[in-house]
Scaffold this motif. Structure first.
Motif, PDB file in Angstrom:
ATOM      1  N   LYS A   1     -29.604 -17.180 -24.603  1.00  0.00           N
ATOM      2  CA  LYS A   1     -30.997 -17.110 -24.155  1.00  0.00           C
ATOM      3  C   LYS A   1     -31.496 -18.522 -23.877  1.00  0.00           C
ATOM      4  CE  LYS A   1     -32.133 -13.355 -27.301  1.00  0.00           C
ATOM      5  NZ  LYS A   1     -32.586 -13.158 -28.667  1.00  0.00           N
TER       6      LYS A   1
ATOM      7  N   TYR B   1     -35.080 -13.511 -20.191  1.00  0.00           N
ATOM      8  CA  TYR B   1     -35.380 -12.137 -20.620  1.00  0.00           C
ATOM      9  C   TYR B   1     -34.148 -11.411 -21.143  1.00  0.00           C
ATOM     10  CZ  TYR B   1     -34.616 -11.593 -15.551  1.00  0.00           C
ATOM     11  OH  TYR B   1     -34.109 -11.668 -14.294  1.00  0.00           O
ATOM     12  N   TYR B   2     -33.787 -10.250 -20.628  1.00  0.00           N
ATOM     13  CA  TYR B   2     -32.703  -9.509 -21.287  1.00  0.00           C
ATOM     14  C   TYR B   2     -31.296  -9.939 -20.849  1.00  0.00           C
ATOM     15  CZ  TYR B   2     -33.373  -6.659 -17.061  1.00  0.00           C
ATOM     16  OH  TYR B   2     -33.539  -6.249 -15.780  1.00  0.00           O
ATOM     17  N   GLN B   3     -31.205 -10.930 -19.976  1.00  0.00           N
ATOM     18  CA  GLN B   3     -29.883 -11.345 -19.522  1.00  0.00           C
ATOM     19  C   GLN B   3     -29.154 -12.082 -20.641  1.00  0.00           C
ATOM     20  OE1 GLN B   3     -29.159 -11.552 -15.839  1.00  0.00           O
ATOM     21  NE2 GLN B   3     -31.061 -12.282 -14.976  1.00  0.00           N
ATOM     22  N   ASN B   4     -27.912 -11.755 -20.820  1.00  0.00           N
ATOM     23  CA  ASN B   4     -27.100 -12.495 -21.782  1.00  0.00           C
ATOM     24  C   ASN B   4     -26.308 -13.536 -21.004  1.00  0.00           C
ATOM     25  OD1 ASN B   4     -25.449 -13.438 -23.753  1.00  0.00           O
ATOM     26  ND2 ASN B   4     -24.644 -11.450 -24.357  1.00  0.00           N
TER      27      ASN B   4
END
Lengths: 207, 908
Positions: free
Chosen positions: B783, B826-829
């Motif tokens: 993140k 955000y939700y991206q790894n």
């Protein structure tokens, strides 16, 4: 000599000892389709990690003894973090993560790891809502005088001659002090700009 | 509860809206250098290709356009050794015998199977008819365990009486051959029955041990190999006889991956010192040959003298020729399939310059369908450049006369009208823009807010890239093999005007390489000056005011222990020399772990060392850093509740050195030290020591503060320390910083616990420094977090004073949490974030950032104080206009009504 050799051997066996940390994510919030856990990973410190299977089970392999923080990396849900302690014999203890102290032992069930909530990554867009508009201070400032102006007189009993008289007197005294301009008059003079019209109007009033 | 009263402070934090995803940010997926690849050879139309790379990434890419369906970084403790694509599933087998079944398109993990994990994986083979994979492991007794992975059933384990080296399958005879050695080192074969995995008696093939390094299976049941004496021999697996092959006696057998006798080629090939020969000794064309044994038959690829590949399909009927750029192809994979009664080939090639090619070949046409730039997995230098402004903006606005200003405004209006009419003509006016709503044009010119940038990247293998920050397209790519494995540096060439040509210097194994690069077109020239060759510490540039050519170089060299020498490349005029002699320099020698400071003398070409700061050998330096050059400080002090002002310590020359102990096992001996030095005098202005702590340690410095992170080995957690420097209450009136007469600062320091493992730290920047700062934290969990600096304020108190609220200081809380709406990615790894690069934009509120990971790039922008200088993107122009027009209309209506009322009254 022999004893020390045995000790060395024992130590080397201990060094090689690794365990597999296994667990299961609770199906709470997760829809039970095959893709539910398609990108969910489980991470321990030092690069150890595991992948979550379609049924929610996960396994982190070859973990050396030590203390680790287990985190579930999910795009949709937030999970509790777990403190994983592995002793030299390979025994594993799971407890709820408390970063402030290492002493507190609050067990946590990794075989049914519960999500806390759906992760709110984004801000919510403000949407037009009549109630919100009414709540805004500007609107309240406008509405309250309206209520006083229109509703209050109606609430009062206008048939009572004494009250009527009293009111009229009050109005007279108020009108004496300030010369409050009429709103429509103000507007028309502002935009119309025809000044002469004022004179006849006054005449009418006098009549 | 206490925090609630401070909540209004954070009203300004602006997280992303869900509909903004992908509009202002992008992610460029990089997979790395492929090691293994697998095609779905049973399915002609399968879109996915499985890849495993040296960067330990398992991925599935689309055969259609090369886009990444999914990618997973494998755990550090395991490597994928075998990769299969069977029965519409990607199967990866890692060291230790962990088999994982992946969905090719979604990446969902269907199943994970593993044995005891303590043993070592030796060899695996696949049974085509039953979708079974058989692997041999070595166990503690020196013999082998045989693991049978079945897609819908549990793992089956059996023991072999030999130590297996190779597995060969023969599905026609229902047998699996295990080749290996006994405890007496004899080379033996054991057969397994496919149905029930029962063993047949061990058959001795040779009394002496044989190592099967180069070997190939032939469809008549022979296993051909090159033995330790470089002789070609073969074993007939059906009867166990061994023969020497004389025709290609001294050739190396060309291997292939097929282990099923039925699908093996009907002959083998040998590489005889650069000449390829067939089994009978016949010389074949080409200098290198690759054999691919597919389910349909054998495909061969041979390399000709012009670096082109000739592919011969199944039954040696159809040939196709392909070429993959100019670089040497390192590895090649193919798939053969029948489509509309014709044979088609898919070829995946990875070349030495880091490009992955995918080609489709048939008898009619052979084309490269797509390429991927995988060298971006190993980046050595990144810089973000502004784009060239439009002509009108090139001039200094303060020099404009009134008529010139009118002219420019007219020109701008004209171009706006032109754009509008173009849009009206093409009917695209009402179309919603997909890209960044604040960037008006996608051309490579500076936009109104300077949000559109050019990313310049140098990779470790010597590739140069120019990437468009709006579309993430690679605009140009250049291969400069001279810059391979170099420490690259872009020379600062500060000037008021935009220049598209820059100068880069590479420090390659102590040899300086000097290049001139045009960042817009990618044209590159090496400047062949006489370059110094040994022990280079640092390279700097000086531009003479008179000449317009390449700037002269100052090369600082290590002469002796603790001594720095200087070499000058190029000409320096007196004005520039005078200026440079008045400048203080500091340099860091990573080998001896020492910092040197001093001034230079151009005439005698010497460096006069005024101070040295030596880090003891018992410590390991993690990072040496200073505040970014573009750091602008807006306010000189901090107002306190009692109306006095606490003056900031405004030393622009703070150097921060973060060092950790070399101790690895004894907790009590571990520590992390931070030193803050003055760059002019070398004086230590502050130092702090954290016991029982170790790396990875990171530090960031800006304005009058620093933030650093480290691992607390005692408490098993990541901690963050924040330091702020103040001068005190008396206001200095100086316009310049005087290092020699400056007093020691007051340092305020506080530590926090981070809930995330930190891998990089950076800080936001703005043009004027008015915007609040946010610390950009790259985490191990992939993140990038933008944490407002108020959270790291060292003046946060455990028991808040009544004045704290007025000053905007939150009560102290030991744990720093990163709420999800602080996460920029955000939700991206993204994978562990190695570095975050920050670039200033034309908007005071905004800066753009580029996150660098081993598996790609991530671009987005940050507003640390909210978007105070730009309208929100959901600002409704339509609504405002309707209300305005409505009001005007209503006013006129009022006027008419008023007139009517008045006339009526007059008539009464």
């Amino acid at each position: 000599m022999v004893r020390s050799l045995i000790l060395v051997l024992f130590a080397s066996v201990q060094c090689a000892l690794t365990v597999t940390v296994e667990g299961q994510l609770s199906s709470k919030f997760a829809h039970m389709d095959v893709e539910a856990y398609s990108s969910v990973e489980v991470q321990l410190d030092n690069g150890y990690k595991g992948f979550v299977q379609s049924n929610g089970a996960f396994a982190v392999h070859n973990v050396k003894p030590g203390s680790y923080i287990l985190k579930v990396l999910s795009q949709k849900l937030t999970y509790h973090s777990v403190r994983v302690d592995i002793n030299a014999q390979g025994k594993i203890r799971y407890r709820r993560l408390n970063l402030l102290t290492l002493k507190e032992v609050e067990p946590i069930n990794v075989m049914d790891l519960q999500p806390i909530e759906q992760t709110q990554w984004f801000q919510k867009r403000e949407q037009f809502n009549v109630l919100d508009t009414l709540k805004s201070p500007m609107v309240l400032i406008m509405i309250l005088p309206m209520v006083v102006l229109f509703l209050l007189p109606k609430l009062m009993d206008m048939q009572d001659p004494e009250l009527k008289k009293e009111m009229e007197e009050q109005m007279k005294t108020m009108n004496k002090g300030g010369n409050v301009p009429d709103m429509s008059e103000l507007m028309s003079s502002f935009f119309g700009g025809e000044q002469p019209k004022r004179a006849p109007k006054k005449g009418v009033k006098q009549n | 509860m206490r925090l609630i009263s401070f909540l209004p402070l954070f009203g300004l934090i602006s997280a992303l809206y869900q509909d903004q995803v992908g509009k202002v940010d992008w992610k460029l997926d990089v997979l790395g250098f492929p090691k293994l690849a697998a095609f779905d050879d049973a399915n002609a139309q399968a879109d996915a290709i499985a890849l495993y790379t040296e960067q330990n990434i398992l991925a599935s890419v689309s055969a259609e356009d090369g886009s990444v369906f999914w990618k997973r970084t494998m755990p550090v403790s395991e490597k994928v050794e075998y990769l299969y694509y069977a029965n519409k599933l990607i199967i990866s087998i890692s060291s230790g015998g962990i088999a994982r079944y992946w969905n090719p398109e979604s990446g969902a993990l269907f199943k994970e199977v593993y044995g005891t994990l303590q043993s070592q994986l030796i060899d695996c083979a696949r049974l085509y008819s039953k979708s079974i994979i058989i692997c041999a492991m070595s166990n503690e007794s020196g013999m082998s365990d045989v693991l049978v992975y079945r897609e819908r059933k549990t793992l089956f384990e059996t023991k072999s009486s030999i130590l297996v080296e190779k597995i060969i399958t023969n599905e026609e005879n229902n047998l699996i051959y295990l080749l290996g050695k006994t405890a007496e080192n004899a080379f033996v074969m054991e057969a397994l029955n496919i149905d029930d995995f029962s063993t047949e008696p061990v058959q001795i093939l040779s009394e002496e041990s044989i190592i099967l390094r180069e070997f190939a299976l032939v469809s008549d049941g022979r296993l051909v190999f090159t033995d330790t004496k470089a002789k070609t021999r073969s074993i007939n697996l059906k009867d166990g006889t061994m023969t020497d092959i004389s025709a290609v006696a001294t050739c190396q057998v060309i291997t292939h991956s097929q282990k099923e006798i039925k699908f093996a080629p009907d002959q083998f090939f040998g590489n005889c010192g650069g000449i390829v020969r067939s089994e009978s000794g016949e010389v074949l064309d080409g200098r290198r040959m690759e054999i691919f044994s597919t389910r349909l038959g054998t495909v061969t690829a041979s390399l000709d003298a012009q670096n082109g590949w000739t592919l011969t399909g199944v039954n040696a009927k159809k040939t196709a020729s392909l070429s993959f750029g100019g670089s040497l192809v390192q590895s090649l994979w193919t798939k053969s399939y029948n489509w509309k009664n014709k044979e088609h080939l898919q070829v995946l090639a990875f070349s030495e310059d880091g490009t992955l090619f995918f080609a489709k070949a048939s008898s009619e046409a052979s084309t490269v369908a797509w390429t991927r730039e995988e060298s971006l997995a190993a980046i050595s230098h990144v810089q973000i450049f502004d784009l060239p402004p439009e002509d009108a903006l090139l001039e200094d606005p303060s020099e404009w006369s009134f008529s010139r200003r009118v002219q420019i405004q007219l020109a701008l209006f004209h171009s706006y009208i032109n754009q509008l009419t173009d849009k009206l003509k093409s009917g695209s006016l009402s179309e919603k823009k997909n890209g960044d709503p604040l960037v008006s044009t996608s051309e490579l010119i500076r936009d109104q807010f300077n949000l559109h940038k050019l990313i310049f990247i140098v990779t470790k293998n010597g590739n140069l890239f120019g990437i468009d920050s709006l579309s993430k397209d690679i605009i140009w790519k250049r291969r400069v093999p001279e810059l391979k494995e170099c420490k690259t540096q872009v020379l600062k060439d500060a000037g008021p005007r935009f220049k598209s040509d820059i100068y880069i210097v590479g420090n390659c194994n102590n040899q300086v390489k000097y290049f001139n690069v045009d960042i817009m077109s990618g044209s590159i020239d090496e400047l062949n000056n006489e370059m110094p060759k040994s022990d280079i510490l640092r390279v700097d540039s000086i531009r003479s005011s008179t000449s317009s050519g390449a700037p002269a170089l100052l090369v600082f060299k290590k002469v002796d222990v603790g001594k720095v020498g200087l070499e000058i490349v190029g000409e320096i005029d007196t004005a520039a020399a005078d200026k440079i002699e008045r400048t203080s320099f500091w340099l860091y020698d990573s080998n001896s772990q020492a910092l040197f400071g001093g001034k230079i003398n151009i005439e005698s070409k010497t460096f006069k060392n005024t101070w040295t700061f030596q880090i003891p050998a018992s410590m390991k330096v993690s990072q040496v850093t200073a505040a970014p050059a573009s750091d602008v400080l807006h306010s000189q002090g901090r107002p306190l509740a009692d109306r006095s002002v606490m003056e900031k310590y405004l030393n622009p020359n703070i150097i921060a050195v973060l060092a950790e102990s070399k101790e690895e096992s004894d907790l009590e001996q571990m520590f992390v030290n931070a030193f803050f030095l003055d760059g002019i005098t070398g004086e230590v202005i502050h130092s702090c020591n954290h016991k029982r702590a170790q790396g990875p340690a990171k530090i960031v410095v800006a304005e009058n503060w620093a933030v650093f992170s480290y691992w607390s080995a005692k408490m098993y957690r990541t901690e963050v320390t924040s330091v702020e420097f103040y001068k005190g209450n008396d206001q200095g009136n100086a316009t310049h910083w005087d290092a020699l007469s400056a007093e020691m600062p007051v340092a305020i320091q506080k530590s926090f616990i981070s809930s995330e493992e930190i891998t990089s730290l950076a800080v936001t920047q703005s043009q004027m420094g008015i915007t609040n700062k946010a610390v950009l934290i790259g985490t191990k969990s992939g993140k990038i977090v933008s944490l407002p600096r108020v959270f790291l304020d060292p003046r946060r108190r455990l028991v808040p004073a009544s004045t704290d609220r007025e000053e905007g200081i939150m009560p102290y809380q030991p744990e720093l949490r990163f709420p999800p709406n602080f996460v920029l990615s955000y939700y991206q790894n993204l994978g562990p974030v190695n570095d975050v690069k920050v670039a200033i934009t034309g908007l005071e509120s905004t800066c753009t950032i580029l996150g660098l990971t081993d598996t790609g790039l991530f671009w987005t922008r940050v507003h640390p104080s909210g978007t105070f200088d730009v309208l929100k993107d959901d600002f409704d122009h339509m609504m405002i206009s309707v209300i305005l027009i409505g009001f005007v209309g209503a006013t006129y209506a009022c006027k008419i009504f008023a007139q009517m009322k008045m006339t009526n009254r007059l008539w009464q």
